[in-house]
Design an enzyme around this catalytic site. Structure first.
Site, PDB file in Angstrom:
ATOM      1  N   ASP A  39       3.423  -3.977  16.773  1.00 52.13           N
ATOM      2  CA  ASP A  39       3.699  -3.882  15.335  1.00 52.13           C
ATOM      3  C   ASP A  39       2.918  -2.692  14.752  1.00 52.13           C
ATOM      4  O   ASP A  39       3.473  -1.869  14.012  1.00 52.13           O
ATOM      5  CB  ASP A  39       3.280  -5.206  14.664  1.00 52.13           C
ATOM      6  N   LYS A  43       4.323   1.129  13.086  1.00 51.24           N
ATOM      7  CA  LYS A  43       3.887   1.654  11.786  1.00 51.24           C
ATOM      8  C   LYS A  43       3.188   3.001  11.976  1.00 51.24           C
ATOM      9  O   LYS A  43       3.395   3.943  11.204  1.00 51.24           O
ATOM     10  CB  LYS A  43       2.962   0.640  11.107  1.00 51.24           C
ATOM     11  N   ILE A  83       0.863  -1.199   0.000  1.00 47.98           N
ATOM     12  CA  ILE A  83       0.000   0.000   0.000  1.00 47.98           C
ATOM     13  C   ILE A  83       0.900   1.249   0.000  1.00 47.98           C
ATOM     14  O   ILE A  83       1.697   1.425   0.920  1.00 47.98           O
ATOM     15  CB  ILE A  83      -0.901   0.037   1.260  1.00 47.98           C
TER      16      ILE A  83
HETATM   17  N1  HSE Z   1       3.221  -9.056  11.340  1.00 47.46           N
HETATM   18  C1  HSE Z   1       2.661  -8.104  10.445  1.00 47.46           C
HETATM   19  C2  HSE Z   1       1.182  -8.366  10.249  1.00 47.46           C
HETATM   20  C3  HSE Z   1       3.295  -8.095   9.083  1.00 47.46           C
HETATM   21  O1  HSE Z   1       0.631  -9.326  10.778  1.00 47.46           O
HETATM   22  O2  HSE Z   1       0.566  -7.587   9.542  1.00 47.46           O
HETATM   23  C4  HSE Z   1       4.561  -7.344   8.990  1.00 47.46           C
HETATM   24  O3  HSE Z   1       4.451  -6.029   9.416  1.00 47.46           O
END
Ligand code: HSE
Length: 438
Positions: free
Chosen positions: A203, A207, A138
């Protein structure tokens, strides 16, 4: 024709191998589109012997990433090793300090050391591109960094973790528990063996930290993000959400408020009619609210070799074209320190599920405590424990009471629920999910 851009790749895992294949497959298109072409000239990885099913003939093997980064015949280092420290950090710094460009998919490294690396890129004239670090294929980094340069951003929010969205989707569609869906996600290879990084929201937070900086011109600050994962979400929350016209998604949200930039990651109820609510399974999506324009939603694959390689190769193509944009969209020294908006002042609607003692006066006691905090109730539903129908009027086992509030402040919700607990009219801890309006 200008000589091709000479690329060195550090890391030949799923993504690295896919980047080698994609550059070979797109050789002609890349030459046409960049005006000079792209050639992988050298690679490094942990094991030379591993069979990767890629053609490395004519490509030099280098024994370590820092040597590759300093190699005079490499113009652009592509870092696909991962990790927040060395050798990834040392290799990237070496490349940038020699005036080379760097492309990386390493969100953890950019979230932690992005400013330091951006400074090095700006000082020495190279590019630092990290499109693949957020939402893989994306193009959200480019959208914020370049596409919306002329537009003020009010809010950016999205589903940035496929593992969590897969789990929540299956829980909703099949009525399964969090633990059952997590096991399946692990079996299918979506979640890591230690899934806490995904399901606890970290995570997504890394981001979001990157997106917030690009959107608001603030320093990347992962520690300014409030983070809550999805492990407390129960099938009954998803069932209740559906009945009330919502879905539950793990969102990363960064928004401008009077108190500063609010950055938060938590399970969120979103209206079923919103674009973000339509996003199911491992797919990612980001919505950007720009001043004076309707929201923009980008949807696509947020992980996987092909999706990540797509973004990496696009970043390499930009280097080949000679595109040099400040890594965070403006010079590092102009990025403002992030003012962390306190979550206690977060303003929004709330979903609250309580296990209430089934006797006369309980609902009134709960309503009174909410009213004391000036919290207005949009709807209240008391269910029979089997979810089948209205509650009985006699004293018995605790029954779920589900409330939706109008917009209020988070500290008011905490105070009201503490008072309800002190009244001993409920058992266990209340479940609270924030509502995000589109
Ligand atoms: N572990 C991440 C997810 C992917 O499940 O989207 C890599 O950023």
């Amino acid at each position: 024709m200008v000589a091709p851009l000479r690329v060195g790749i550090a890391g030949l895992g799923t993504v690295g191998a896919e980047v080698v294949r994609l550059i070979a497959r797109q050789e002609r298109a890349l030459a046409e589109r960049t005006g000079r072409g792209v050639r992988v000239v050298a690679v490094t990885a942990r094991s030379r012997a591993k069979n990767r099913d890629i053609d490395l003939s004519g490509i030099r093997w280098v024994d370590d990433p820092v040597t590759l980064a300093g190699d005079p015949e490499v113009d652009c280092l592509v870092e696909l090793m991962g990790g927040v420290g060395d050798p990834a950090l040392a290799a990237i710094e070496t490349a940038l300090k020699s005036g080379k460009s760097v492309v990386t998919a390493n969100k953890a490294l950019i979230a932690k050391h992005g400013l330091r690396l951006a400074r090095a890129a700006e000082a020495h004239g190279g590019a630092l591109n990290f499109e693949a670090a957020v939402g893989a294929a994306i193009p959200v980094v480019k959208t914020l960094r370049e596409g919306l340069t002329g537009t003020g951003i009010d809010r950016v929010y999205g589903i940035l973790n496929g593992t969590c969205n897969y789990i929540l989707t299956r829980m909703e569609q099949e009525g399964l528990s969090f633990a059952e869906c997590l096991k399946d996600a692990q079996r299918l290879g979506y979640a890591e063996a230690d899934p806490s990084f995904d399901v606890d929201g970290h995570d997504t937070a890394q981001k979001l930290a990157i997106l917030a900086s690009l959107a608001f011109g603030t320093e990347v600050a992962e520690n300014a993000i409030y983070v809550e994962g999805i492990s407390s979400i129960a099938p009954e929350d998803l069932r209740a959400a559906a009945e009330l016209g919502y879905r539950v998604k793990l969102l990363g949200v960064a928004m401008r408020t009077a108190k500063g930039i609010e950055q938060r990651v938590h399970p969120t109820m979103v209206p079923k009619s919103s674009s973000i609510a339509q996003v199911m399974g491992v797919t990612n999506a980001v919505t950007i609210d720009g001043e004076g324009i309707p929201p923009i939603t980008l949807v696509g694959p947020g992980a996987g070799g092909a999706a990540t390689a797509s973004a990496v190769v696009a970043d390499i193509a930009d280097v080949a074209r000679g595109v040099r944009v400040a890594p965070f969209g403006r010079p590092v020294e102009t990025l403002r320190a992030t003012e962390k908006a306190p979550m206690e002042r977060h303003e929004g609607g709330y979903y609250i599920r309580l296990m209430a003692r089934d006797h006369v006066g309980t609902a009134a006691a709960i309503a009174t405590r909410l009213a004391e905090q000036k919290i207005s109730i949009e709807s209240i539903v008391q269910r029979h424990p089997d979810g089948g129908g209205p509650a009985s009027s006699g004293e018995g086992a605790p029954v779920p009471v589900i409330l939706i509030t109008y917009a209020t402040h988070e500290d008011a919700v905490h105070r009201a629920l503490q008072a309800v607990q002190d009244d001993k009219v409920i058992s266990g801890r209340p479940q609270v999910i924030r509502i995000e309006k589109n």
